[in-house]
Motif scaffolding. Structure first.
Motif, PDB file in Angstrom:
ATOM      1  N   LEU A   1     -42.836  25.868  42.821  1.00 49.19           N
ATOM      2  CA  LEU A   1     -41.540  25.895  42.154  1.00 49.19           C
ATOM      3  C   LEU A   1     -41.549  26.854  40.964  1.00 49.19           C
ATOM      4  CD1 LEU A   1     -40.779  22.060  42.169  1.00 49.19           C
ATOM      5  CD2 LEU A   1     -39.553  23.798  43.474  1.00 49.19           C
ATOM      6  N   PHE A   2     -42.651  26.813  40.209  1.00 51.12           N
ATOM      7  CA  PHE A   2     -42.758  27.656  39.022  1.00 51.12           C
ATOM      8  C   PHE A   2     -42.724  29.126  39.399  1.00 51.12           C
ATOM      9  CE2 PHE A   2     -44.531  29.640  35.336  1.00 51.12           C
ATOM     10  CZ  PHE A   2     -44.333  28.775  34.281  1.00 51.12           C
ATOM     11  N   ARG A   3     -43.382  29.466  40.475  1.00 54.42           N
ATOM     12  CA  ARG A   3     -43.421  30.862  40.911  1.00 54.42           C
ATOM     13  C   ARG A   3     -42.037  31.349  41.330  1.00 54.42           C
ATOM     14  NH1 ARG A   3     -47.594  34.275  42.098  1.00 54.42           N
ATOM     15  NH2 ARG A   3     -47.160  35.982  43.524  1.00 54.42           N
ATOM     16  N   GLN A   4     -41.231  30.422  41.895  1.00 50.95           N
ATOM     17  CA  GLN A   4     -39.878  30.786  42.315  1.00 50.95           C
ATOM     18  C   GLN A   4     -38.931  30.869  41.123  1.00 50.95           C
ATOM     19  OE1 GLN A   4     -38.773  27.858  45.237  1.00 50.95           O
ATOM     20  NE2 GLN A   4     -40.581  28.246  46.491  1.00 50.95           N
ATOM     21  N   ASP A   5     -39.030  29.884  40.209  1.00 51.30           N
ATOM     22  CA  ASP A   5     -38.113  29.829  39.061  1.00 51.30           C
ATOM     23  C   ASP A   5     -38.605  28.771  38.095  1.00 51.30           C
ATOM     24  OD1 ASP A   5     -35.927  29.727  37.318  1.00 51.30           O
ATOM     25  OD2 ASP A   5     -34.985  28.180  38.541  1.00 51.30           O
ATOM     26  N   ILE A   6     -38.965  29.180  36.872  1.00 47.87           N
ATOM     27  CA  ILE A   6     -39.549  28.224  35.937  1.00 47.87           C
ATOM     28  C   ILE A   6     -38.540  27.203  35.422  1.00 47.87           C
ATOM     29  CG2 ILE A   6     -41.362  29.796  35.192  1.00 47.87           C
ATOM     30  CD1 ILE A   6     -39.789  30.390  32.712  1.00 47.87           C
ATOM     31  N   LEU A   7     -37.249  27.486  35.533  1.00 47.44           N
ATOM     32  CA  LEU A   7     -36.252  26.550  35.006  1.00 47.44           C
ATOM     33  C   LEU A   7     -36.072  25.340  35.912  1.00 47.44           C
ATOM     34  CD1 LEU A   7     -33.522  29.015  33.709  1.00 47.44           C
ATOM     35  CD2 LEU A   7     -35.440  28.005  32.454  1.00 47.44           C
ATOM     36  N   SER A   8     -35.824  25.581  37.190  1.00 46.67           N
ATOM     37  CA  SER A   8     -35.616  24.458  38.108  1.00 46.67           C
ATOM     38  C   SER A   8     -36.925  23.752  38.438  1.00 46.67           C
ATOM     39  CB  SER A   8     -34.930  24.934  39.394  1.00 46.67           C
ATOM     40  OG  SER A   8     -35.641  25.986  39.990  1.00 46.67           O
ATOM     41  N   ALA A   9     -38.068  24.307  37.999  1.00 53.69           N
ATOM     42  CA  ALA A   9     -39.352  23.628  38.201  1.00 53.69           C
ATOM     43  C   ALA A   9     -39.577  22.525  37.175  1.00 53.69           C
ATOM     44  CB  ALA A   9     -40.493  24.645  38.117  1.00 53.69           C
ATOM     45  N   GLN A  10     -38.691  22.436  36.165  1.00 55.15           N
ATOM     46  CA  GLN A  10     -38.892  21.464  35.084  1.00 55.15           C
ATOM     47  C   GLN A  10     -38.049  20.207  35.307  1.00 55.15           C
ATOM     48  OE1 GLN A  10     -41.302  22.470  33.223  1.00 55.15           O
ATOM     49  NE2 GLN A  10     -41.208  24.512  34.150  1.00 55.15           N
ATOM     50  N   PRO A  11     -38.568  19.024  34.924  1.00 51.76           N
ATOM     51  CA  PRO A  11     -37.802  17.781  35.091  1.00 51.76           C
ATOM     52  C   PRO A  11     -36.703  17.645  34.038  1.00 51.76           C
ATOM     53  CG  PRO A  11     -39.898  17.318  34.030  1.00 51.76           C
ATOM     54  CD  PRO A  11     -39.936  18.777  34.404  1.00 51.76           C
TER      55      PRO A  11
ATOM     56  N   THR B   1     -33.202  41.857  28.008  1.00 55.85           N
ATOM     57  CA  THR B   1     -32.625  40.691  27.336  1.00 55.85           C
ATOM     58  C   THR B   1     -31.142  40.894  27.021  1.00 55.85           C
ATOM     59  OG1 THR B   1     -33.409  41.546  25.220  1.00 55.85           O
ATOM     60  CG2 THR B   1     -34.836  39.991  26.350  1.00 55.85           C
ATOM     61  N   SER B   2     -30.786  42.086  26.553  1.00 53.34           N
ATOM     62  CA  SER B   2     -29.376  42.353  26.246  1.00 53.34           C
ATOM     63  C   SER B   2     -28.522  42.321  27.510  1.00 53.34           C
ATOM     64  CB  SER B   2     -29.235  43.714  25.563  1.00 53.34           C
ATOM     65  OG  SER B   2     -29.846  43.701  24.299  1.00 53.34           O
ATOM     66  N   ALA B   3     -29.046  42.896  28.593  1.00 53.56           N
ATOM     67  CA  ALA B   3     -28.306  42.901  29.854  1.00 53.56           C
ATOM     68  C   ALA B   3     -28.044  41.482  30.334  1.00 53.56           C
ATOM     69  CB  ALA B   3     -29.077  43.687  30.906  1.00 53.56           C
ATOM     70  N   SER B   4     -29.066  40.630  30.254  1.00 50.69           N
ATOM     71  CA  SER B   4     -28.920  39.234  30.671  1.00 50.69           C
ATOM     72  C   SER B   4     -27.835  38.534  29.866  1.00 50.69           C
ATOM     73  CB  SER B   4     -30.262  38.509  30.496  1.00 50.69           C
ATOM     74  OG  SER B   4     -30.104  37.109  30.592  1.00 50.69           O
ATOM     75  N   THR B   5     -27.893  38.652  28.534  1.00 42.56           N
ATOM     76  CA  THR B   5     -26.936  37.940  27.680  1.00 42.56           C
ATOM     77  C   THR B   5     -25.521  38.468  27.863  1.00 42.56           C
ATOM     78  OG1 THR B   5     -28.742  37.699  26.082  1.00 42.56           O
ATOM     79  CG2 THR B   5     -26.532  37.107  25.350  1.00 42.56           C
ATOM     80  N   LEU B   6     -25.363  39.784  27.980  1.00 40.19           N
ATOM     81  CA  LEU B   6     -24.022  40.354  28.167  1.00 40.19           C
ATOM     82  C   LEU B   6     -23.403  39.893  29.487  1.00 40.19           C
ATOM     83  CD1 LEU B   6     -24.528  43.946  26.779  1.00 40.19           C
ATOM     84  CD2 LEU B   6     -22.742  42.344  26.062  1.00 40.19           C
ATOM     85  N   ALA B   7     -24.203  39.853  30.540  1.00 45.29           N
ATOM     86  CA  ALA B   7     -23.674  39.417  31.838  1.00 45.29           C
ATOM     87  C   ALA B   7     -23.209  37.968  31.776  1.00 45.29           C
ATOM     88  CB  ALA B   7     -24.737  39.603  32.921  1.00 45.29           C
TER      89      ALA B   7
ATOM     90  N   PRO C   1     -32.314  34.610  26.854  1.00 40.17           N
ATOM     91  CA  PRO C   1     -32.908  35.518  27.834  1.00 40.17           C
ATOM     92  C   PRO C   1     -34.389  35.265  28.082  1.00 40.17           C
ATOM     93  CG  PRO C   1     -32.270  36.684  25.827  1.00 40.17           C
ATOM     94  CD  PRO C   1     -31.684  35.320  25.743  1.00 40.17           C
ATOM     95  N   VAL C   2     -35.129  34.887  27.042  1.00 38.81           N
ATOM     96  CA  VAL C   2     -36.539  34.501  27.222  1.00 38.81           C
ATOM     97  C   VAL C   2     -36.581  32.983  27.147  1.00 38.81           C
ATOM     98  CG1 VAL C   2     -38.894  34.703  26.331  1.00 38.81           C
ATOM     99  CG2 VAL C   2     -37.333  36.665  26.184  1.00 38.81           C
ATOM    100  N   PRO C   3     -36.689  32.296  28.296  1.00 35.79           N
ATOM    101  CA  PRO C   3     -36.498  30.847  28.287  1.00 35.79           C
ATOM    102  C   PRO C   3     -37.683  30.060  27.759  1.00 35.79           C
ATOM    103  CG  PRO C   3     -36.998  31.592  30.504  1.00 35.79           C
ATOM    104  CD  PRO C   3     -36.873  32.825  29.661  1.00 35.79           C
TER     105      PRO C   3
ATOM    106  N   VAL D   1     -33.612  35.262  31.945  1.00 32.44           N
ATOM    107  CA  VAL D   1     -32.711  34.353  32.664  1.00 32.44           C
ATOM    108  C   VAL D   1     -31.609  35.177  33.321  1.00 32.44           C
ATOM    109  CG1 VAL D   1     -31.062  32.469  32.422  1.00 32.44           C
ATOM    110  CG2 VAL D   1     -33.209  32.414  31.147  1.00 32.44           C
ATOM    111  N   ARG D   2     -31.627  35.228  34.618  1.00 32.75           N
ATOM    112  CA  ARG D   2     -30.620  35.945  35.402  1.00 32.75           C
ATOM    113  C   ARG D   2     -29.973  34.972  36.388  1.00 32.75           C
ATOM    114  NH1 ARG D   2     -29.690  41.530  34.896  1.00 32.75           N
ATOM    115  NH2 ARG D   2     -31.147  42.407  33.391  1.00 32.75           N
ATOM    116  N   ALA D   3     -29.015  35.463  37.163  1.00 35.55           N
ATOM    117  CA  ALA D   3     -28.371  34.637  38.189  1.00 35.55           C
ATOM    118  C   ALA D   3     -29.073  34.867  39.523  1.00 35.55           C
ATOM    119  CB  ALA D   3     -26.901  34.990  38.300  1.00 35.55           C
ATOM    120  N   LYS D   4     -29.238  33.806  40.278  1.00 34.88           N
ATOM    121  CA  LYS D   4     -29.998  33.870  41.527  1.00 34.88           C
ATOM    122  C   LYS D   4     -29.475  34.953  42.463  1.00 34.88           C
ATOM    123  CE  LYS D   4     -31.792  30.866  45.182  1.00 34.88           C
ATOM    124  NZ  LYS D   4     -31.820  29.466  45.698  1.00 34.88           N
ATOM    125  N   ASN D   5     -28.186  35.030  42.632  1.00 35.82           N
ATOM    126  CA  ASN D   5     -27.583  36.029  43.519  1.00 35.82           C
ATOM    127  C   ASN D   5     -26.641  36.964  42.775  1.00 35.82           C
ATOM    128  OD1 ASN D   5     -28.789  35.015  46.012  1.00 35.82           O
ATOM    129  ND2 ASN D   5     -27.457  33.230  45.719  1.00 35.82           N
ATOM    130  N   GLY D   6     -26.906  37.153  41.491  1.00 36.73           N
ATOM    131  CA  GLY D   6     -26.064  38.030  40.698  1.00 36.73           C
ATOM    132  C   GLY D   6     -24.838  37.308  40.151  1.00 36.73           C
TER     133      GLY D   6
END
Length: 450
Positions: free
Chosen positions: A22-32, A269-275, A325-327, A435-440
């Motif tokens: 799970l962590f390798r795929q996405d560290i956010l959804s790997a957390q309880p 980081t700026s690109a992530s936050t602006l989006a 952006p840096v979780p 932190v980005r969106a899975k499918n944009g």
């Protein structure tokens, strides 16, 4: 009320193998889910122990009060070595202090005013690129990556993104992002220094290509400095600043390391936050209209105009809270510590998670809600001081934090002045390099009548 999207949480208990997957795929959804209310949580592996700390007093101890006792974890940074070398992002101790003594003067307050014209030009260019796309659904993360990369190259090397070297770095970095996993094997298993790190071939190839292109830019700038023809930008400032203690400047190799992290940290980081900010504006049209009205002051390049964009700044800050952006940041303790009446052995992994701290249910009012007005409330002011760390905090705070808080609100306002955004499919946040969106993030943009 519509809530901004967040990733699903995993069950409280899973096997180490499943957690690694799970962590390798996405560290956010790997957390309880319990981490959004816990002051501290322990995670054990056969090789080390990891502690997530959310209690403000513990975060303050690690980041502000005793940073030398809690150096950055080399374990997690292993995966970034091919690109970042020994940049300020990965070093510790005296090496890191020397690097900051050279870098920090380039980002002092007065320099923001000097770089503002380059940011303004990049915001105008971003709006021009969007104009032909009016009436269409746009993948806005890609557009904001383009805009943020343009800012970096204009402020760092006085080059627009259309310059062939700037464009090549940008394109190669996109390839690097797609190939770079969040978790290198060394993050879970302590490997000897001599053992190969098993990086993917395309990852190392992209990193080498990026570093080669940055080397060309750096060597050209060194020649311009020697000839007295270099522009007065961030690269020139950093390359001509000597360490006040040793008198030495960065070598070419060291400068390449630093430019790599400036590009990674400043652009990604700026690109992530602006989006995410533009998506939130599509989700909350009442705030979008307030920002569009406020943005009518953007008629001429004048640094003083930033004082006239308080709502944009509050929206950008709220976006940084919800989608830092840096979780996660990882430190190690250099000696045994006691935390919440628990002995934490030397060289444990201490995880400070802006993602969880910024949404902590015991700290924030309406933690999952979008509320830019919160920053004027007592709870918001308290949490901004004690539980808001999108740029880290203390000695290792990002030197470009002030830079980002000018660039972000400016570009956000400039886009909303001319364009209306409407939400497409609901994006799912995932964490890779940021932190980005899975499918944009897909938004329909239309022109506004001024």
């Amino acid at each position: 009320m519509i809530q901004p999207p967040k990733p699903p949480s995993r069950p409280d208990k899973v096997s180490l193998w499943r957690y690694a997957q799970l962590f390798r795929q996405d560290i956010l959804s790997a957390q309880p889910a319990r981490l959004y209310r816990a002051w501290m949580a322990e995670f054990r592996t056969p090789f080390f122990r990891s502690y997530l700390i959310n209690q403000p007093e513990l975060v303050r101890r690690v980041l502000k009060e005793r940073p030398d006792d809690f150096p950055k974890s080399t374990r997690v940074n292993e995966g970034l070595r091919p690109l970042l070398g020994n940049s300020v992002f990965v070093t510790n101790g005296e090496t890191w202090k020397r690097q900051r003594r050279i870098i920090d003067p380039a980002f002092e307050g007065g320099r923001l005013r000097e770089t503002f014209a380059a940011m303004w030009d990049a915001s105008e260019a971003a709006a021009s690129r969007l104009a032909p796309l009016a009436g269409q659904q746009v993948e806005i993360e890609e557009e904001m990556s383009h805009a943020a990369a343009d800012v970096i190259f204009r402020t760092l090397f006085s080059l627009p993104i259309e310059h062939h070297l700037a464009r090549d770095v940008f394109e190669e970095f996109r390839a690097y992002q797609r190939s770079q996993p969040i978790l290198n094997l060394a993050a879970l298993i302590p490997l000897p220094r001599w053992m190969p790190r098993l990086f993917r071939r395309d990852t190392t190839r992209s990193a080498a290509r990026i570093r080669s292109l940055i080397t060309q830019l750096t060597q050209t700038r060194a020649e311009e400095i020697a000839a007295g023809t270099a522009p007065d930008d961030l690269a020139t400032k950093i390359m001509t600043t000597s360490d006040p203690e040793t008198g030495a400047c960065f070598s070419t190799e060291e400068m390449v390391d630093q430019v790599a992290i400036f590009f990674l940290a400043g652009h990604e980081t700026s690109a992530s936050t602006l989006a995410w900010a533009l998506y939130l504006m599509a989700l909350y049209p009442e705030w979008q209209e307030l920002l569009a009205e406020e943005a009518q002051v953007l008629d001429a390049c004048d640094f003083a105009v930033m004082r006239k964009l308080p709502l944009s700044r509050d929206v950008f800050r709220e976006t940084l809270r919800l989608y830092p952006p840096v979780p996660m940041m990882v430190r190690e303790n250099s000696c045994t510590e006691e935390m919440r009446e628990r002995a934490v052995k030397t060289r444990s992994q201490l995880v400070i998670s802006p993602w969880h701290l910024h949404r902590h249910t015991r700290l924030w009012d309406n933690p999952d809600g979008f509320d830019p007005a919160r920053w004027k409330t007592e709870n918001g002011k308290t949490c901004q001081r004690d539980a808001f760390i999108p740029f880290s905090a203390g000695a290792r705070v990002c030197p470009g934090a002030g830079f980002a808080m000018i660039e972000g609100p400016l570009i956000l306002s400039r886009i909303l002045r001319d364009f209306h955004v409407e939400a497409g499919p609901v994006p799912v946040p995932v964490a890779h390099l940021t932190v980005r969106a899975k499918n944009g993030i897909h938004l329909t943009i239309t022109r506004r009548e001024r």
